[in-house]
Design an enzyme around this catalytic site. Structure first.
Site, PDB file in Angstrom:
ATOM      1  N   HIS A  54       0.828  -1.208   0.000  1.00 52.51           N
ATOM      2  CA  HIS A  54       0.000   0.000   0.000  1.00 52.51           C
ATOM      3  C   HIS A  54       0.859   1.254   0.000  1.00 52.51           C
ATOM      4  CE1 HIS A  54       0.258  -0.293   4.533  1.00 52.51           C
ATOM      5  NE2 HIS A  54       0.225   1.018   4.441  1.00 52.51           N
ATOM      6  N   ASP A  89       0.437  -7.667   1.552  1.00 46.09           N
ATOM      7  CA  ASP A  89       0.851  -6.266   1.649  1.00 46.09           C
ATOM      8  C   ASP A  89       2.378  -6.156   1.694  1.00 46.09           C
ATOM      9  OD1 ASP A  89       0.635  -3.528   1.835  1.00 46.09           O
ATOM     10  OD2 ASP A  89       0.155  -3.503   3.980  1.00 46.09           O
ATOM     11  N   GLN A 114       0.760   5.685  12.286  1.00 47.81           N
ATOM     12  CA  GLN A 114       0.687   6.292  10.961  1.00 47.81           C
ATOM     13  C   GLN A 114       2.046   6.859  10.570  1.00 47.81           C
ATOM     14  OE1 GLN A 114      -2.007   9.675  10.494  1.00 47.81           O
ATOM     15  NE2 GLN A 114      -3.196   8.412   9.097  1.00 47.81           N
ATOM     16  N   GLY A 115       2.483   6.542   9.364  1.00 48.67           N
ATOM     17  CA  GLY A 115       3.804   6.961   8.917  1.00 48.67           C
ATOM     18  C   GLY A 115       4.832   5.864   9.066  1.00 48.67           C
ATOM     19  N   ASP A 116       4.488   4.802   9.811  1.00 46.26           N
ATOM     20  CA  ASP A 116       5.406   3.679  10.007  1.00 46.26           C
ATOM     21  C   ASP A 116       5.182   2.556   8.998  1.00 46.26           C
ATOM     22  OD1 ASP A 116       6.756   4.734  12.245  1.00 46.26           O
ATOM     23  OD2 ASP A 116       5.141   4.108  13.570  1.00 46.26           O
ATOM     24  N   SER A 117       4.091   2.593   8.259  1.00 44.97           N
ATOM     25  CA  SER A 117       3.790   1.545   7.282  1.00 44.97           C
ATOM     26  C   SER A 117       5.006   1.240   6.421  1.00 44.97           C
ATOM     27  CB  SER A 117       2.659   1.968   6.353  1.00 44.97           C
ATOM     28  OG  SER A 117       1.414   1.761   6.926  1.00 44.97           O
TER      29      SER A 117
END
Length: 269
Positions: free
Chosen positions: A82, A128, A215-218
């Site tokens: 993603h 993913d 959020q931002g660590d994906s």
């Protein structure tokens, strides 16, 4: 706002960098058509890039960080699918060797090709994972890929790292942060998430929450030692009780990641 909250529950990208390029994009997430996202490493501490030289982050062409990644060969970086879909390949950049985003340390390289499973549609459905083939090689140590399932035993202590938010709904970190989280059993994770798939996913976290990716660590790494066992994928909020982080189970894709990384090796090595 309700739809955005739903996405935040499942993905862990940072949206700031990708709103213009991909309005549909959403833990460490920023982009995916239907699930959710999260911020920064919650409950962690600043980490040294010299201790984790394989940790990288992704930006758009303007330098806006939205995801993480991990070096798997001098010319290849693994991340979440993603994340790879959040920005066009031509605008995607990999920043390596930089602990503090406010500096110009390390290298920034573009991406010449992207591989991801053909069946990927949404983090909540699995698959993913992506491999970014770089336009030039990087002089930093690559993470090891797992050889078997032994590192996924319940209770195994793993380290997650990234530049994402440090609290649910909070600000993103300027520096690399890391936290230690235990691997959660498949049965326990399935009780937390009805769509949990033990083939493509693995959970890690504490029953009480408090420590998690966000959020931002994906796309960032979950490692045991220097072995990559997970890639930050999705979850329900950040560090919530009974809602561990969900990671891509790297052992399932290790052969494909290795093959794609090796296909880049001949270009530069």
């Amino acid at each position: 706002m309700a739809k955005h909250r739903r996405r935040d529950r499942k993905f862990r990208l940072t949206l700031t960098a990708v709103v213009a390029a991909a309005a549909f994009l959403p833990v460490a997430a920023a982009a995916a058509p239907s699930s959710g996202a999260r911020p920064n490493i919650v409950g962690g501490t600043e980490a040294s890039i010299s201790d984790h030289p394989y940790a990288v982050y992704l930006t758009d062409k303007n330098g806006n960080q939205f995801c993480g990644g991990v070096i798997v060969s001098p010319a290849a970086v693994a991340t979440a699918a993603h994340c790879a879909k959040a920005v066009s390949r031509a605008e995607l950049r990999v920043v390596a060797g930089r602990q503090d985003k406010r500096t110009n340390d390390g290298r920034t390289v573009s991406v010449r090709d992207v591989w991801m499973p053909s069946g990927f549609t949404d983090p909540g459905q699995g698959d993913d994972v992506a491999v970014l083939k770089l336009s030039q090689s990087l002089p930093y140590q690559a993470a090891n890929l797992p050889g078997d399932e032994s590192l996924y035993a319940e209770g195994t202590k793993a380290t997650v790292m990234g530049w994402g938010r440090t609290a649910d709904g909070g600000a993103r970190s300027d520096v690399l942060r890391s936290a230690v989280v235990p691997i959660v059993s498949d049965s326990s994770c399935r009780s937390s998430y009805s769509n949990y798939d033990s083939r493509s996913m693995v959970c890690a976290g504490y029953p009480q929450g408090e420590v998690d990716a966000c959020q931002g660590d994906s796309g960032g790494p979950l490692v045991v030692g220097d072995t990559l066992i997970g890639i930050v994928s999705w979850g329900d909020g950040c560090a919530r009780p009974g809602k561990p982080g969900v990671y891509t189970r790297v052992t399932t894709y290790a052969d494909e990641i290795r093959s794609e990384a090796d296909s880049s090796r001949g270009v530069f090595w």
